[in-house]
Design an enzyme around this catalytic site. Structure first.
Site, mmCIF file in Angstrom:
data_model
loop_
_atom_site.group_PDB
_atom_site.id
_atom_site.type_symbol
_atom_site.label_atom_id
_atom_site.label_comp_id
_atom_site.label_asym_id
_atom_site.label_seq_id
_atom_site.Cartn_x
_atom_site.Cartn_y
_atom_site.Cartn_z
ATOM 1 N N CYS A 2 15.625 -31.190 25.602
ATOM 2 C CA CYS A 2 15.186 -31.840 24.371
ATOM 3 C C CYS A 2 14.075 -32.848 24.702
ATOM 4 O O CYS A 2 14.201 -33.635 25.634
ATOM 5 C CB CYS A 2 16.287 -32.589 23.627
ATOM 6 N N ARG A 27 10.744 -28.999 27.643
ATOM 7 C CA ARG A 27 12.105 -29.551 27.745
ATOM 8 C C ARG A 27 13.093 -28.828 26.846
ATOM 9 O O ARG A 27 14.307 -29.059 26.937
ATOM 10 C CB ARG A 27 12.103 -31.044 27.358
ATOM 11 N N TRP A 74 16.818 -28.292 22.644
ATOM 12 C CA TRP A 74 17.527 -27.291 23.439
ATOM 13 C C TRP A 74 18.982 -27.463 23.023
ATOM 14 O O TRP A 74 19.617 -28.467 23.341
ATOM 15 C CB TRP A 74 17.341 -27.564 24.926
ATOM 16 N N ASN A 100 18.408 -36.999 22.522
ATOM 17 C CA ASN A 100 18.451 -36.077 23.657
ATOM 18 C C ASN A 100 19.706 -36.437 24.443
ATOM 19 O O ASN A 100 19.863 -37.592 24.834
ATOM 20 C CB ASN A 100 17.190 -36.273 24.518
ATOM 21 N N GLY A 101 20.607 -35.465 24.652
ATOM 22 C CA GLY A 101 21.835 -35.751 25.395
ATOM 23 C C GLY A 101 23.057 -35.288 24.626
ATOM 24 O O GLY A 101 22.946 -34.474 23.704
ATOM 25 N N GLU A 486 15.408 -17.611 46.105
ATOM 26 C CA GLU A 486 14.454 -18.224 45.179
ATOM 27 C C GLU A 486 13.601 -17.148 44.493
ATOM 28 O O GLU A 486 13.331 -17.234 43.293
ATOM 29 C CB GLU A 486 13.592 -19.247 45.945
ATOM 30 N N LYS A 490 13.467 -16.626 40.503
ATOM 31 C CA LYS A 490 12.203 -16.698 39.757
ATOM 32 C C LYS A 490 12.065 -15.486 38.854
ATOM 33 O O LYS A 490 11.701 -15.588 37.701
ATOM 34 C CB LYS A 490 11.055 -16.735 40.774
ATOM 35 N N GLU A 493 14.610 -15.574 35.916
ATOM 36 C CA GLU A 493 14.290 -16.647 34.962
ATOM 37 C C GLU A 493 13.217 -16.232 33.963
ATOM 38 O O GLU A 493 13.337 -16.503 32.782
ATOM 39 C CB GLU A 493 13.743 -17.880 35.708
ATOM 40 N N HIS A 509 27.551 -5.215 53.074
ATOM 41 C CA HIS A 509 28.875 -5.598 52.574
ATOM 42 C C HIS A 509 28.934 -5.576 51.051
ATOM 43 O O HIS A 509 29.653 -6.362 50.455
ATOM 44 C CB HIS A 509 29.249 -6.985 53.116
ATOM 45 N N LYS A 608 13.453 -27.189 31.328
ATOM 46 C CA LYS A 608 13.006 -27.662 32.634
ATOM 47 C C LYS A 608 13.874 -28.787 33.171
ATOM 48 O O LYS A 608 14.116 -28.884 34.363
ATOM 49 C CB LYS A 608 11.555 -28.138 32.520
HETATM 50 C C1 G6P Z 1 16.566 -26.258 35.596
HETATM 51 C C2 G6P Z 1 15.163 -25.726 35.800
HETATM 52 C C3 G6P Z 1 14.994 -25.240 37.235
HETATM 53 C C4 G6P Z 1 15.338 -26.358 38.208
HETATM 54 C C5 G6P Z 1 16.739 -26.926 37.948
HETATM 55 C C6 G6P Z 1 16.974 -28.190 38.739
HETATM 56 O O1 G6P Z 1 17.471 -25.223 35.683
HETATM 57 O O2 G6P Z 1 14.900 -24.681 34.888
HETATM 58 O O3 G6P Z 1 13.661 -24.822 37.444
HETATM 59 O O4 G6P Z 1 15.270 -25.866 39.512
HETATM 60 O O5 G6P Z 1 16.879 -27.266 36.572
HETATM 61 O O6 G6P Z 1 16.087 -29.178 38.278
HETATM 62 P P1 G6P Z 1 15.603 -30.419 39.111
HETATM 63 O O7 G6P Z 1 14.683 -31.139 38.166
HETATM 64 O O8 G6P Z 1 16.823 -31.207 39.442
HETATM 65 O O9 G6P Z 1 14.904 -29.913 40.311
#
Ligand code: G6P
Length: 613
Positions: A2, A27, A74, A100-101, A486, A490, A493, A509, A608
């Site tokens: 948010c 956000r 969000w 927000n929260g 990772e 990616k 996502e 396995h 994010k």
């Molecule tokens: C969310 C984002 C990710 C990020 C994660 C941790 O899931 O979409 O891209 O890696 O949060 O966020 P931070 O700000 O703690 O790295």
């Protein structure tokens, strides 16, 4: 999670708020809304979808006024629709709030308010909070500032809120606990937002609200700040060092692509001033007072979420290799809830791009309570984690706006490498020769990153071939096992293709059962790093008809004969290869997602900055 934004002054508020919401859309982006105050009262405009949908909806409606608040959501409580979108109004329509929260005890507050006759239109916890403020204001006959303070003393949860009142056209009230709020100070005007990005084009003077603080933001007066306990605070004005071009696309079609291409620069920025040009010693100013603590630590516990957790796994290899300190890498959400054993001789290191991730913050709080030394590696300056930790190092990646993390990851790995090298040298667990060779390579790694970025066209071609598959497997060993994780993260996502990362040897396995001639497998098979063993894994894949995309060291012949596609990276010390091997995987996800018509910068359901548990 948010985005909130507000303006009070003499300009038209609506265009400033809409622009701010667009900047904060990373956000959250399932619905958006504004409330604007003028002499006829407060008008709220809300719409499901993105900020652009709100703008289209508001186009033929009155949005004039010089005070306003806006929100991009969000969803936590209640589905994303127009009713649940923020702002929310009090029962008498005189107060409007953005939030927000999460208000954890909203259900009991709601029941108590319902017993007093309050009725609610939405399913949100936020509407409950504004009714509570209204109730207090009307019954106790206090100002909005005081009503917000009394209400927040009853609230359990995390929040950043801004509240405005009908007829009070030069003032709003803001408060924070666990979710960020930045107030931009202009001349007879104030801006407010979840982070500084909507503010920097207007002013570089900001006040960061601290947890438990409430601000009365009146365009004609100095800021007035109090704690929930009613203690007055003096606002401290910080100078922002952000520039506008760092938060714009700068000619790139997407933030994600821009941020991938920024990596050589962000690596250099992260290294700048941290390696002595003569002695080649590492100096991380932010943690220098804690160097002995780290060196003598029984254990380093790394806590993080998402991509930052993957960086933490690379950190584990680095610290164990260079500094011979045992490392545990924990998902912050698991760590905080499982009664972990934390000792005073432990160093708990949080990694977080945003510095706001709720689980990571809570894990750190727990570790601090138990007496451990707590450190942070964060990107956003002034965010909550750096303010909580004993010490830490910033990554200097610059603002990362694409929801999928790219340059933040690379720079986290750079800081971890610097820390591990510095401690290893100091402890004597790393030989002088190895240290100097690694430092020299690290200082020049940005040149190799530039070279890897030149594989972009080749990767785009590979993406065409694989854009329609439903599954992907990513394999790597040692330092490149976290890179495989990772790479898979990616892809899922942003393209919504199911992807899994595995240590290459684990394939036997379980995941091997998935391999058929439809299944693409990305293997990181750079020289050293158990190369021969990875080659055996590749042969196992080939024997089952899997289609192979391999990341190899330039000049490689063996894997080239086996793989369908090979992407070459420059020769490099194994310990530093993640800084290179990660980049083709970022580009592959980007191109596949684009070809599938996905919103690369704002993937569905994600946000994010995850400020809720
Ligand atoms: C969310 C984002 C990710 C990020 C994660 C941790 O899931 O979409 O891209 O890696 O949060 O966020 P931070 O700000 O703690 O790295």
């Amino acid at each position: 999670m948010c985005g909130i934004v507000g303006y009070v002054g003499s300009k038209e508020a609506y265009p400033i708020i809409i622009k701010g919401l667009r900047r904060l859309e990373y956000r959250g982006y399932d619905s958006a809304g504004v409330a604007i105050g003028n002499n006829s009262g407060i008008s709220q405009l809300k719409q499901k979808g993105k900020v652009a949908d709100l703008e289209a909806y508001a186009a033929d409606k009155d949005s004039s006024g010089s005070i306003g608040i806006g929100h991009t959501r969000w969803a936590t409580h209640g589905v994303p629709n127009q009713v649940n979108a923020h702002p929310h109004m009090s029962g008498d329509g005189k107060l409007s709030i953005i939030h927000n929260g999460i208000i954890e005890n909203y259900a009991s507050i709601k029941t108590a308010l319902q017993a007093k006759g309050h009725t609610f239109k939405s399913d949100t916890d936020t509407e409950v909070l504004i009714h509570l403020i209204e109730d207090i204001k009307n019954h106790e006959k206090v100002s909005l500032f005081e009503a917000v303070r009394i209400a927040l003393a009853e609230v359990i949860g995390a929040y950043a809120i801004v509240v405005m009142e009908e007829g009070l056209n030069n003032e709003f009230i803001a408060a924070r606990k666990g979710s960020p709020i930045v107030i931009g100070v202009g001349r007879d005007e104030y801006y407010i937002a979840s982070d500084a990005t909507p503010i920097i084009e207007y002013t570089n003077e900001v006040v960061y609200l601290e947890d438990g603080e409430i601000a009365r933001v009146n365009s004609g007066e100095e800021l007035e700040i109090k704690t929930i306990e009613n203690e007055s605070k003096t606002p401290y004005i910080h100078e922002l060092e952000l520039s506008l071009d760092t938060i714009e696309k700068g000619g790139f079609p997407h933030f994600m692509l821009k941020e991938i291409y920024e990596q050589p620069k962000s690596i250099l920025d992260t290294l700048r001033g941290r390696i002595n040009p003569e002695t080649k010693e590492v100096k991380l100013g932010g943690i220098s007072d804690y160097e002995q603590k780290i060196m003598n630590a029984d254990r380093i516990i790394i806590v993080a979420c998402g991509t930052s957790w993957h960086a933490g796994l690379i950190g584990e290899y680095l610290f164990e290799d260079f500094a011979r300190i045992p490392v545990e890498v924990e998902y912050a959400s698991e760590f905080r809830y499982r009664n972990p054993i934390i000792r005073e001789t432990d160093v708990v290191l949080a990694i977080s791009q945003s510095g706001e991730t709720a689980d990571t913050l809570a894990a750190l709080e727990l570790a601090k309570e138990k007496g451990a030394t707590i450190l942070g590696i964060c990107n956003v300056v002034g965010s909550s984690i750096p303010r909580l930790t004993h010490a830490g190092s910033y990554t200097h990646a610059g603002p990362e706006i694409g929801v999928a993390s790219t340059k933040a990851f690379t720079t986290q790995v750079v800081v971890l490498t610097l820390m591990a090298l510095g401690i290893g040298k100091e402890k004597g667990t790393l030989s002088n020769t190895d240290y100097h060779q690694l430092i020299t390579e690290l200082e020049l790694i940005h040149e190799k990153v530039e070279k890897v970025l030149k594989t972009n066209d080749q990767i785009e071609e590979i993406a065409k071939e694989f854009k329609d598959v439903s599954n992907f497997l990513y394999l790597g060993r040692g330092y490149n096992f976290p890179v495989a994780l990772e790479g898979a993260l990616k892809l899922k996502e942003i393209s919504y293709i199911h992807a899994e990362g595995y240590p290459a040897a684990e394939m036997k396995h379980g995941p091997i059962a998935l391999i058929d001639d439809e299944m693409p497998i990305v293997v990181i098979a750079t020289k050293k790093g158990n190369y021969e063993k990875v080659v055996s894994n590749i042969q196992e894949v080939k024997a089952r008809g899997g289609r192979l995309i391999a990341i190899v060291t330039e000049g490689d012949k063996t894997v080239k004969e086996l793989a369908d596609y090979c992407i070459e990276i420059p020769n490099c010390f194994e310990e530093l290869t993640p800084l290179l091997t990660n980049i083709p995987l970022q580009l592959l996800s980007y191109h596949i997602a684009l070809m599938r018509g996905c919103n690369v910068d704002q993937p569905r359901n994600l946000a994010k900055s995850v400020t809720v548990e």
